[in-house]
Design a protein around this motif. Structure first.
Motif, PDB file in Angstrom:
ATOM      1  N   ARG A  27      47.282  36.714   4.718  1.00 24.03           N
ATOM      2  CA  ARG A  27      48.721  36.547   4.467  1.00 24.03           C
ATOM      3  C   ARG A  27      49.048  35.342   3.604  1.00 24.03           C
ATOM      4  N   ARG A  28      48.224  34.338   3.602  1.00 27.77           N
ATOM      5  CA  ARG A  28      48.558  33.082   2.929  1.00 27.77           C
ATOM      6  C   ARG A  28      47.583  32.689   1.829  1.00 27.77           C
ATOM      7  N   ARG A  29      46.799  33.637   1.350  1.00 29.54           N
ATOM      8  CA  ARG A  29      45.810  33.345   0.326  1.00 29.54           C
ATOM      9  C   ARG A  29      44.879  32.230   0.768  1.00 29.54           C
ATOM     10  N   LEU A  30      44.472  32.274   2.031  1.00 30.12           N
ATOM     11  CA  LEU A  30      43.522  31.309   2.544  1.00 30.12           C
ATOM     12  C   LEU A  30      42.129  31.916   2.497  1.00 30.12           C
ATOM     13  N   ARG A  31      41.167  31.048   2.320  1.00 27.46           N
ATOM     14  CA  ARG A  31      39.772  31.464   2.282  1.00 27.46           C
ATOM     15  C   ARG A  31      39.004  30.565   3.235  1.00 27.46           C
ATOM     16  N   ALA A  32      38.081  31.132   3.986  1.00 26.55           N
ATOM     17  CA  ALA A  32      37.268  30.350   4.916  1.00 26.55           C
ATOM     18  C   ALA A  32      35.892  30.126   4.308  1.00 26.55           C
ATOM     19  N   VAL A  33      35.403  28.870   4.374  1.00 27.65           N
ATOM     20  CA  VAL A  33      34.082  28.524   3.860  1.00 27.65           C
ATOM     21  C   VAL A  33      33.391  27.585   4.841  1.00 27.65           C
ATOM     22  N   GLU A  34      32.055  27.610   4.833  1.00 26.60           N
ATOM     23  CA  GLU A  34      31.269  26.738   5.698  1.00 26.60           C
ATOM     24  C   GLU A  34      30.625  25.644   4.862  1.00 26.60           C
ATOM     25  N   VAL A  35      30.654  24.422   5.367  1.00 27.56           N
ATOM     26  CA  VAL A  35      30.038  23.285   4.693  1.00 27.56           C
ATOM     27  C   VAL A  35      28.526  23.346   4.901  1.00 27.56           C
ATOM     28  N   ALA A  36      27.776  23.161   3.823  1.00 28.43           N
ATOM     29  CA  ALA A  36      26.316  23.121   3.888  1.00 28.43           C
ATOM     30  C   ALA A  36      25.835  21.989   2.994  1.00 28.43           C
ATOM     31  N   GLY A  37      25.790  20.791   3.508  1.00 28.76           N
ATOM     32  CA  GLY A  37      25.357  19.626   2.731  1.00 28.76           C
ATOM     33  C   GLY A  37      26.027  18.373   3.257  1.00 28.76           C
ATOM     34  N   GLU A  38      25.547  17.220   2.803  1.00 29.84           N
ATOM     35  CA  GLU A  38      26.012  15.939   3.345  1.00 29.84           C
ATOM     36  C   GLU A  38      26.808  15.092   2.359  1.00 29.84           C
ATOM     37  N   SER A  39      27.225  15.659   1.235  1.00 31.20           N
ATOM     38  CA  SER A  39      27.880  14.837   0.211  1.00 31.20           C
ATOM     39  C   SER A  39      29.304  14.432   0.568  1.00 31.20           C
ATOM     40  N   MET A  40      29.895  15.020   1.616  1.00 27.64           N
ATOM     41  CA  MET A  40      31.251  14.623   2.005  1.00 27.64           C
ATOM     42  C   MET A  40      31.281  13.923   3.366  1.00 27.64           C
ATOM     43  N   LEU A  41      30.100  13.490   3.846  1.00 25.31           N
ATOM     44  CA  LEU A  41      30.043  12.717   5.089  1.00 25.31           C
ATOM     45  C   LEU A  41      30.801  11.405   4.929  1.00 25.31           C
ATOM     46  N   PRO A  42      31.377  10.841   5.948  1.00 25.58           N
ATOM     47  CA  PRO A  42      31.348  11.311   7.323  1.00 25.58           C
ATOM     48  C   PRO A  42      32.487  12.262   7.676  1.00 25.58           C
ATOM     49  N   GLY A  43      33.434  12.458   6.773  1.00 28.73           N
ATOM     50  CA  GLY A  43      34.609  13.276   7.091  1.00 28.73           C
ATOM     51  C   GLY A  43      34.297  14.742   7.295  1.00 28.73           C
ATOM     52  N   LEU A  44      33.451  15.304   6.446  1.00 34.50           N
ATOM     53  CA  LEU A  44      33.070  16.709   6.548  1.00 34.50           C
ATOM     54  C   LEU A  44      31.562  16.781   6.727  1.00 34.50           C
ATOM     55  N   ARG A  45      31.131  17.576   7.707  1.00 33.76           N
ATOM     56  CA  ARG A  45      29.719  17.652   8.065  1.00 33.76           C
ATOM     57  C   ARG A  45      29.174  19.062   7.848  1.00 33.76           C
ATOM     58  N   PRO A  46      27.840  19.159   7.667  1.00 35.95           N
ATOM     59  CA  PRO A  46      27.240  20.489   7.605  1.00 35.95           C
ATOM     60  C   PRO A  46      27.591  21.280   8.867  1.00 35.95           C
ATOM     61  N   GLY A  47      27.967  22.543   8.685  1.00 29.71           N
ATOM     62  CA  GLY A  47      28.360  23.382   9.816  1.00 29.71           C
ATOM     63  C   GLY A  47      29.859  23.412  10.048  1.00 29.71           C
ATOM     64  N   ASP A  48      30.619  22.514   9.419  1.00 32.28           N
ATOM     65  CA  ASP A  48      32.080  22.567   9.516  1.00 32.28           C
ATOM     66  C   ASP A  48      32.573  23.810   8.780  1.00 32.28           C
ATOM     67  N   TRP A  49      33.593  24.458   9.340  1.00 30.63           N
ATOM     68  CA  TRP A  49      34.246  25.596   8.686  1.00 30.63           C
ATOM     69  C   TRP A  49      35.623  25.141   8.236  1.00 30.63           C
ATOM     70  N   LEU A  50      35.952  25.421   6.974  1.00 26.61           N
ATOM     71  CA  LEU A  50      37.184  24.949   6.361  1.00 26.61           C
ATOM     72  C   LEU A  50      38.052  26.107   5.910  1.00 26.61           C
TER      73      LEU A  50
END
Length: 153
Positions: A27-50
């Motif tokens: 409904r809102r043009r949203l897309r779900a993706v999973e983080v795989a990597g450490e380049s956005m640590l510490p805020g975003l971690r591998p395994g996070d779903w966005l």
């Protein structure tokens, strides 16, 4: 930081959470993706779903998902630092991450390769919340969401 599309590596425990997310995504043009990597640590971690708002125009400080300019089949998550001639300068929050690749390596990313702006992390539930705008060199800020309530049957 590489991203995996929602259907790759889907864990059974995530299914109850993903169903309402996917309904909203349609409904809102949203897309779900999973983080795989450490380049956005510490805020975003591998395994996070966005959740990513597809087509949302970024502003400096936003965390975005883009297609890698050298490998368009690969999605990356980076911070939009500034807009330049030819596209967006995208940087990792964790410049020391092994294998980190961003605009320091491949230059500005064309607007057409920016998929959208990250609006929330929804999994794991213990770290769910909205991803807020930051500035270059600062980490992704996540505002915690209200705890999920479960009904007993």
């Amino acid at each position: 930081m590489r991203m995996r599309p929602v259907l790759c590596g889907l864990a059974g425990a995530a299914v109850p959470v993903l169903v309402p997310v996917l309904v909203l995504a349609g409904r809102r043009r949203l897309r779900a993706v999973e983080v795989a990597g450490e380049s956005m640590l510490p805020g975003l971690r591998p395994g996070d779903w966005l959740l990513v708002r597809a087509g949302a125009r970024p502003v400096p400080g936003d965390v975005v998902v883009a297609r890698h300019p050298e490998r368009p089949e690969l999605l990356i998550v980076k911070r939009a630092v500034r807009e330049e001639d030819g596209g967006w300068w995208l940087e990792s929050d964790n410049q020391a991450a092994a294998g980190r690749r961003d605009s320091w390596d491949f230059g500005a990313v064309p607007d057409a390769l920016v998929v959208g702006r990250v609006v929330a992390r929804y999994w794991p539930l213990s770290r769910a919340g909205t991803v807020t705008r930051g500035s270059a060199g600062l980490h992704a800020a996540v505002t915690p969401a209200r705890p999920v309530q479960r009904s007993e049957q």
